[in-house]
Design a protein around this motif. Structure first.
Motif, mmCIF file in Angstrom:
data_model
loop_
_atom_site.group_PDB
_atom_site.id
_atom_site.type_symbol
_atom_site.label_atom_id
_atom_site.label_comp_id
_atom_site.label_asym_id
_atom_site.label_seq_id
_atom_site.Cartn_x
_atom_site.Cartn_y
_atom_site.Cartn_z
ATOM 1 N N GLU A 143 -1.614 -76.740 55.025
ATOM 2 C CA GLU A 143 -2.705 -77.664 54.753
ATOM 3 C C GLU A 143 -3.609 -77.140 53.637
ATOM 4 O OE1 GLU A 143 -2.822 -80.700 55.930
ATOM 5 O OE2 GLU A 143 -0.953 -80.194 56.969
ATOM 6 N N GLY A 144 -3.786 -75.836 53.596
ATOM 7 C CA GLY A 144 -4.591 -75.259 52.527
ATOM 8 C C GLY A 144 -3.948 -75.483 51.174
ATOM 9 N N ASN B 164 8.171 -77.405 50.688
ATOM 10 C CA ASN B 164 9.170 -76.600 49.981
ATOM 11 C C ASN B 164 8.558 -75.332 49.401
ATOM 12 O OD1 ASN B 164 11.413 -78.242 50.440
ATOM 13 N ND2 ASN B 164 11.040 -79.492 48.634
ATOM 14 N N THR B 165 7.335 -75.439 48.908
ATOM 15 C CA THR B 165 6.676 -74.268 48.346
ATOM 16 C C THR B 165 6.427 -73.207 49.415
ATOM 17 O OG1 THR B 165 5.602 -75.564 46.601
ATOM 18 C CG2 THR B 165 4.602 -73.453 47.147
ATOM 19 N N ILE B 166 5.970 -73.624 50.564
ATOM 20 C CA ILE B 166 5.743 -72.677 51.665
ATOM 21 C C ILE B 166 7.054 -72.023 52.084
ATOM 22 C CG2 ILE B 166 5.141 -72.499 54.113
ATOM 23 C CD1 ILE B 166 2.687 -72.628 52.370
ATOM 24 N N LYS B 167 8.109 -72.816 52.225
ATOM 25 C CA LYS B 167 9.416 -72.264 52.600
ATOM 26 C C LYS B 167 9.941 -71.311 51.531
ATOM 27 C CE LYS B 167 10.757 -76.329 55.327
ATOM 28 N NZ LYS B 167 11.674 -77.515 55.381
ATOM 29 N N THR B 168 9.760 -71.691 50.261
ATOM 30 C CA THR B 168 10.188 -70.836 49.157
ATOM 31 C C THR B 168 9.431 -69.516 49.177
ATOM 32 O OG1 THR B 168 10.977 -72.562 47.666
ATOM 33 C CG2 THR B 168 10.089 -70.596 46.641
ATOM 34 N N CYS B 169 8.124 -69.570 49.369
ATOM 35 C CA CYS B 169 7.315 -68.349 49.409
ATOM 36 C C CYS B 169 7.753 -67.443 50.560
ATOM 37 C CB CYS B 169 5.837 -68.696 49.541
ATOM 38 S SG CYS B 169 5.118 -69.397 48.044
ATOM 39 N N GLN B 170 8.073 -68.048 51.700
ATOM 40 C CA GLN B 170 8.523 -67.248 52.841
ATOM 41 C C GLN B 170 9.837 -66.542 52.533
ATOM 42 O OE1 GLN B 170 6.576 -67.113 55.972
ATOM 43 N NE2 GLN B 170 7.777 -65.222 55.759
ATOM 44 N N MET B 171 10.761 -67.246 51.881
ATOM 45 C CA MET B 171 12.037 -66.632 51.513
ATOM 46 C C MET B 171 11.843 -65.532 50.474
ATOM 47 S SD MET B 171 14.755 -69.817 51.412
ATOM 48 C CE MET B 171 16.100 -68.725 50.922
ATOM 49 N N LEU B 172 10.939 -65.747 49.539
ATOM 50 C CA LEU B 172 10.688 -64.712 48.532
ATOM 51 C C LEU B 172 10.139 -63.447 49.184
ATOM 52 C CD1 LEU B 172 9.109 -66.817 45.619
ATOM 53 C CD2 LEU B 172 11.409 -65.835 45.720
ATOM 54 N N LEU C 175 1.229 -68.235 51.211
ATOM 55 C CA LEU C 175 1.479 -68.285 52.650
ATOM 56 C C LEU C 175 0.180 -68.138 53.434
ATOM 57 C CD1 LEU C 175 4.735 -66.126 52.959
ATOM 58 C CD2 LEU C 175 4.528 -68.606 53.253
ATOM 59 N N ASP C 176 -0.706 -67.304 52.934
ATOM 60 C CA ASP C 176 -1.994 -67.110 53.603
ATOM 61 C C ASP C 176 -2.851 -68.369 53.564
ATOM 62 O OD1 ASP C 176 -1.284 -64.515 54.177
ATOM 63 O OD2 ASP C 176 -2.397 -63.636 52.502
#
Length: 220
Positions: free
Chosen positions: A70-71, A88-96, A65-66
């Motif tokens: 784009e990173g 999807n990865t960013i959204k998944t990380c946020q949910m985790l 997330l950090d």
């Protein structure tokens, strides 16, 4: 194909490779989850090249997330469908982070609720990261990818018209021996990837050729 033939097939695959595992590089359930999420319509080799650079920099939900969207894309841009996978990865990380304290849940429903994570990905994580043979309801499960689907139908080990049918038939027909139920997923993937390939199977060098019911066998 009868049960004796299936047993012999699995026995030979076991003897050739007693402790098979995924070819995706990972050192935690989270790393495996992200690698499998990225592997859709991509090769394990391609995913590993990307994650081998990504994980030393960011291998936790908060670290990714950090990086920001784009990173993250800058690390996985060599992988097919990287834009959608990055989102999807960013959204998944946020949910985790928000729902699970930054940890990968050891629960099918919670895994399948994550963006980009379907039954196959959840099955891989539960089996490979957590060592599950059965789901929360006590039922056997198996992650079926294109290699397993092809092998089950081509050899006639457990034919089915859909991924779900193949999964159900493999579970129904596989001998109830822990090592078989646990390792069949990896045996079939590796055999399908390197021997029973899609375009031209290497029948002449296949250790189960005489057990296979494929009608159009070819020599190497």
């Amino acid at each position: 194909m009868n049960k004796e033939t299936r047993l012999e097939m699995l026995t030979r695959l076991r003897d050739e490779n007693p402790e098979p595992t995924t070819e995706l590089n990972f050192s935690s359930p989270f790393e495996l989850l992200i690698a499998v999420l990225l592997s859709a319509q991509a090769t394990d080799v391609g995913v590993n090249k990307a994650t081998d650079k990504l994980y030393p920099v960011a291998n936790t939900p908060q670290a990714i997330l950090d990086l920001g969207l784009e990173g993250l894309k800058s690390y996985i841009k060599t992988i097919g469908l990287f834009n959608t996978k990055a989102e999807n990865t960013i959204k998944t990380c946020q949910m985790l982070v928000d729902l699970h304290g930054g940890e990968v849940p050891e629960n099918r429903a919670a895994l399948e609720a994550l963006p980009g994570v379907g039954r196959k990905t959840a099955n891989v994580v539960l089996n490979t990261a957590f060592g599950w043979l059965k789901d929360n309801e006590g039922k056997y499960f198996l992650a079926v990818d294109t290699h397993i689907y092809r092998l089950a139908n081509r050899t006639k080990y457990a034919p089915g018209k859909t991924v779900d049918q193949v999964e159900a038939n493999i579970i129904k027909l596989t001998p109830r021996k822990t090592e078989f139920m646990f390792n069949l997923h990896h045996w079939f993937i590796l055999h399908g990837r390197y021997v029973c390939t899609a375009k031209k199977p290497k029948c002449g060098s296949c250790i189960i050729e005489d057990l296979c019911d494929f009608k159009d066998k070819v020599s190497d």
